[in-house]
Design a protein around this motif. Structure first.
Motif, PDB file in Angstrom:
ATOM      1  N   SER A 150       0.745  -1.360   0.064  1.00 32.85           N
ATOM      2  CA  SER A 150      -0.049  -0.063  -0.154  1.00 32.85           C
ATOM      3  C   SER A 150       0.903   1.230  -0.077  1.00 32.85           C
ATOM      4  N   ASN A 151       1.830   1.154   0.825  1.00 32.52           N
ATOM      5  CA  ASN A 151       3.029   2.524   0.866  1.00 32.52           C
ATOM      6  C   ASN A 151       3.559   2.774  -0.534  1.00 32.52           C
ATOM      7  N   VAL A 152       4.095   1.515  -1.143  1.00 34.32           N
ATOM      8  CA  VAL A 152       4.744   1.754  -2.206  1.00 34.32           C
ATOM      9  C   VAL A 152       3.727   2.221  -3.390  1.00 34.32           C
ATOM     10  N   ALA A 153       2.500   1.885  -3.258  1.00 33.02           N
ATOM     11  CA  ALA A 153       1.552   2.280  -4.188  1.00 33.02           C
ATOM     12  C   ALA A 153       1.185   3.753  -4.221  1.00 33.02           C
ATOM     13  N   HIS A 154       1.174   4.144  -2.782  1.00 28.19           N
ATOM     14  CA  HIS A 154       0.980   5.360  -2.467  1.00 28.19           C
ATOM     15  C   HIS A 154       2.113   6.447  -2.863  1.00 28.19           C
ATOM     16  N   GLU A 155       3.301   5.936  -2.480  1.00 26.00           N
ATOM     17  CA  GLU A 155       4.544   6.749  -2.777  1.00 26.00           C
ATOM     18  C   GLU A 155       4.938   6.904  -4.256  1.00 26.00           C
ATOM     19  N   LEU A 156       4.579   6.036  -5.100  1.00 27.76           N
ATOM     20  CA  LEU A 156       4.724   6.047  -6.540  1.00 27.76           C
ATOM     21  C   LEU A 156       3.545   6.659  -7.103  1.00 27.76           C
ATOM     22  N   ASN A 157       2.552   6.610  -6.530  1.00 27.61           N
ATOM     23  CA  ASN A 157       1.219   7.020  -7.369  1.00 27.61           C
ATOM     24  C   ASN A 157       1.247   8.311  -7.318  1.00 27.61           C
ATOM     25  N   THR A 158       1.753   9.202  -6.171  1.00 27.49           N
ATOM     26  CA  THR A 158       1.602  10.582  -5.787  1.00 27.49           C
ATOM     27  C   THR A 158       2.449  11.430  -6.870  1.00 27.49           C
ATOM     28  N   PRO A 159       3.723  11.011  -7.213  1.00 28.72           N
ATOM     29  CA  PRO A 159       4.739  11.790  -8.050  1.00 28.72           C
ATOM     30  C   PRO A 159       3.921  11.238  -9.753  1.00 28.72           C
ATOM     31  N   LEU A 160       3.706  10.041  -9.788  1.00 29.00           N
ATOM     32  CA  LEU A 160       3.048   9.712 -11.082  1.00 29.00           C
ATOM     33  C   LEU A 160       1.772  10.498 -11.605  1.00 29.00           C
ATOM     34  N   SER A 161       1.044  10.785 -10.549  1.00 27.04           N
ATOM     35  CA  SER A 161       0.001  11.409 -10.797  1.00 27.04           C
ATOM     36  C   SER A 161       0.093  12.994 -11.024  1.00 27.04           C
ATOM     37  N   SER A 162       1.050  13.414 -10.090  1.00 28.11           N
ATOM     38  CA  SER A 162       1.634  14.796 -10.629  1.00 28.11           C
ATOM     39  C   SER A 162       2.166  15.081 -11.930  1.00 28.11           C
ATOM     40  N   LEU A 163       2.913  14.071 -12.326  1.00 26.96           N
ATOM     41  CA  LEU A 163       3.384  14.246 -13.496  1.00 26.96           C
ATOM     42  C   LEU A 163       2.584  14.064 -14.892  1.00 26.96           C
ATOM     43  N   THR A 164       1.629  13.146 -14.411  1.00 29.58           N
ATOM     44  CA  THR A 164       0.344  12.966 -15.521  1.00 29.58           C
ATOM     45  C   THR A 164      -0.455  14.455 -15.828  1.00 29.58           C
ATOM     46  N   VAL A 165      -0.752  14.902 -14.519  1.00 30.54           N
ATOM     47  CA  VAL A 165      -1.436  16.274 -14.758  1.00 30.54           C
ATOM     48  C   VAL A 165      -0.621  17.357 -15.279  1.00 30.54           C
ATOM     49  N   SER A 166       0.510  17.529 -14.682  1.00 23.77           N
ATOM     50  CA  SER A 166       1.359  18.407 -15.289  1.00 23.77           C
ATOM     51  C   SER A 166       1.582  18.313 -16.896  1.00 23.77           C
ATOM     52  N   HIS A 167       1.648  17.242 -17.393  1.00 19.23           N
ATOM     53  CA  HIS A 167       1.954  16.784 -18.874  1.00 19.23           C
ATOM     54  C   HIS A 167       0.760  17.168 -19.425  1.00 19.23           C
ATOM     55  N   GLU A 168      -0.278  16.669 -18.842  1.00 22.88           N
ATOM     56  CA  GLU A 168      -1.718  17.291 -19.583  1.00 22.88           C
ATOM     57  C   GLU A 168      -1.978  18.722 -19.708  1.00 22.88           C
ATOM     58  N   LEU A 169      -1.516  19.492 -18.652  1.00 19.16           N
ATOM     59  CA  LEU A 169      -1.865  20.876 -18.775  1.00 19.16           C
ATOM     60  C   LEU A 169      -0.544  21.565 -19.754  1.00 19.16           C
ATOM     61  N   LEU A 170       0.645  21.094 -19.624  1.00 17.11           N
ATOM     62  CA  LEU A 170       1.418  21.468 -20.975  1.00 17.11           C
ATOM     63  C   LEU A 170       0.899  21.312 -22.380  1.00 17.11           C
ATOM     64  N   LEU A 171       0.288  19.925 -22.622  1.00 13.75           N
ATOM     65  CA  LEU A 171      -0.027  19.603 -23.870  1.00 13.75           C
ATOM     66  C   LEU A 171      -1.235  20.550 -24.183  1.00 13.75           C
ATOM     67  N   ARG A 172      -2.081  20.904 -23.304  1.00 15.21           N
ATOM     68  CA  ARG A 172      -3.175  21.898 -23.601  1.00 15.21           C
ATOM     69  C   ARG A 172      -2.571  23.441 -24.107  1.00 15.21           C
ATOM     70  N   GLU A 173      -1.537  23.554 -23.552  1.00 11.92           N
ATOM     71  CA  GLU A 173      -0.892  24.992 -23.928  1.00 11.92           C
ATOM     72  C   GLU A 173      -0.477  25.109 -25.429  1.00 11.92           C
ATOM     73  N   LYS A 174      -1.280  26.043 -25.973  1.00 14.05           N
ATOM     74  CA  LYS A 174      -0.868  26.176 -27.501  1.00 14.05           C
ATOM     75  C   LYS A 174       0.670  26.684 -27.632  1.00 14.05           C
ATOM     76  N   ASN A 175       0.792  27.897 -26.780  1.00 18.19           N
ATOM     77  CA  ASN A 175       2.184  28.370 -27.111  1.00 18.19           C
ATOM     78  C   ASN A 175       2.800  28.425 -25.551  1.00 18.19           C
ATOM     79  N   PRO A 176       3.193  27.523 -25.415  1.00 16.60           N
ATOM     80  CA  PRO A 176       3.942  27.436 -23.728  1.00 16.60           C
ATOM     81  C   PRO A 176       5.062  28.457 -23.575  1.00 16.60           C
TER      82      PRO A 176
END
Length: 426
Positions: free
Chosen positions: A212-238
């Motif tokens: 459970s701890n491994v899943a939580h520790e790895l899930n937090t940065p992975l979720s952060s990276l996923t959201v950050s990449h999605e936001l970057l991809l939505r920007e037309k002129n970053p």
């Protein structure tokens, strides 16, 4: 036990048979000896008679002796009385030679040869041998039957115990066997089984918590990276600066994930005993000084000092000792009061040559309930995970793994306002 009983009966039967055979041999020799004495007496009393009359008296004696036959040899070895071969048609016979001197008068006699027909005795011995064999076989069969029945009766509680174990639900690790209605002989087995189930339950809970701890520790940065990449991809002129800042943030998260994975791999390899580069180190202070030199910048940042006390020698993996000390010192720096001193104690017991390394810092004392759990993976005294930063909760677990690789154990205690954490080496 049944095999020993059968073997014992067989040995007794063989000994008894041999005793009967020896008794028969002694009896035969005694019979022939007495018969020889009787013939000698007849010859001595009738030596003055004519040969025909003397041999007639011997014939009369032999009629009373039953199966005994006699042959008389003269001085030159010729047969004076009796057939050339005694009991020539008899398969089983016993012979006996009896010397004679000064007998026979004009017809000197040298010795007597006697023979006894023992065919009946041989048939009796054969019957006894068959009887003993049959008794041994029957007794062996009875012993095996009784032993099997007794074994089944004695093993009935154990078989019942085995069925109880087989009926256990693998998903219910809290189940225990009650000893109320079990034989007293099974109490130690039941006690050890219940202890084993307790340990399995504990390890299973630790494994589930670890996953459970491994899943939580790895899930937090992975979720952060996923959201950050999605936001970057939505920007037309970053914005280049914003993009660069985002990449730096992503790199930090990836590095943190890499540290977690590397630490987990180390714990896995350590549990399998894959580290065995142990060499004799005359001064344990050398790896300590190496670690403190590396930590100098962190010490200066919080205006901390350190003092080294004691010296020892041991057979260790120097790189692993450095890693364990690095984790302990960085942990002490993180929680030490500013401008305080971090003490490192090296102590060697003269009684059992055990070495202990302790890192002490002045700071907030760890709650008593948390001390036994400090070396569990991902355990934190502060259960909040919001600001874990570089601390991913595996540092002290690695210290414990390194201590056990060296045959020691980790330890933690609070002495007033001093927090002391370390490990032993054997």
């Amino acid at each position: 036990m049944s095999i020993l009983s059968i073997l014992g009966v067989g040995i007794i039967a063989v000994i008894s048979y041999r005793a009967i055979c020896m008794w028969q041999d002694v009896r035969h020799q005694d019979t022939l000896s007495r018969a020889a004495s009787s013939v000698e007496q007849v010859l001595a009393r009738n030596s003055e008679l004519l040969p025909a009359d003397m041999w007639g008296r011997v014939d009369e004696l032999l009629l009373s002796l039953g199966n005994v036959r006699v042959k008389v040899h003269g001085e030159s070895g010729q047969v004076l009385y009796g057939p050339q071969v005694l009991l020539s048609q008899v398969k089983h016979k016993v012979t006996y030679m009896h010397p004679l001197t000064g007998m026979g008068g004009s017809m000197p006699i040298r010795d007597l040869e006697l023979a006894l027909d023992v065919s009946e005795d041989k048939r009796f011995l054969k019957f006894i041998a068959l009887l003993f064999t049959a008794v041994s076989v029957v007794w062996g069969f009875i012993i095996m039957l009784l032993s099997g029945t007794l074994a089944r009766f004695e093993l009935k509680p154990l078989n019942k115990f085995g069925r109880k174990i087989a009926d256990f639900d693998p998903s219910d690790l809290s189940a225990r066997i009650k000893s109320d209605h079990e034989p007293q002989e099974l109490y130690p087995v039941i006690e050890q089984f219940n202890k084993l189930m307790g340990k399995v339950s504990q390890y299973h809970e630790q494994l589930r918590s670890f996953n459970s701890n491994v899943a939580h520790e790895l899930n937090t940065p992975l979720s952060s990276l996923t959201v950050s990449h999605e936001l970057l991809l939505r920007e037309k002129n970053p914005d280049p600066e914003h993009l660069k800042e985002a990449l730096h943030s992503h790199l930090e998260e990836l590095q943190r994930m890499n540290r977690i994975i590397q630490s987990m791999l180390f714990l896995s390899h350590a549990s399998q005993g894959q580290y065995n580069d142990f060499r004799w180190l005359a001064k344990l202070s050398e790896p300590v000084m190496t670690v403190m030199d590396y930590m100098e910048a962190m010490l200066e940042e919080k205006h901390l000092r350190f003092e080294l006390h004691g010296e020892a020698s041991a057979r260790v993996d120097s790189e692993l000792i450095k890693r364990a000390l690095s984790n302990l010192v960085s942990n002490a720096i993180r929680y030490a009061e500013e401008s305080s001193t971090i003490h490192i104690h090296i102590e060697q017991s003269h009684a059992n040559s055990q070495v202990s390394l302790t890192v002490s810092n002045k700071g907030v004392c760890i709650p008593e309930r948390s001390l036994p759990h400090l070396f569990e993976p991902f355990y934190r005294v502060d259960q909040s995970r919001n600001q874990s930063g570089h601390n991913h909760g595996l540092g002290l677990a690695i210290v414990a793994a390194i201590a056990r690789l060296h045959g020691g154990e980790p330890f933690a205690r609070c002495d007033g306002e001093w927090v002391c954490i370390g490990f032993s080496l054997n």
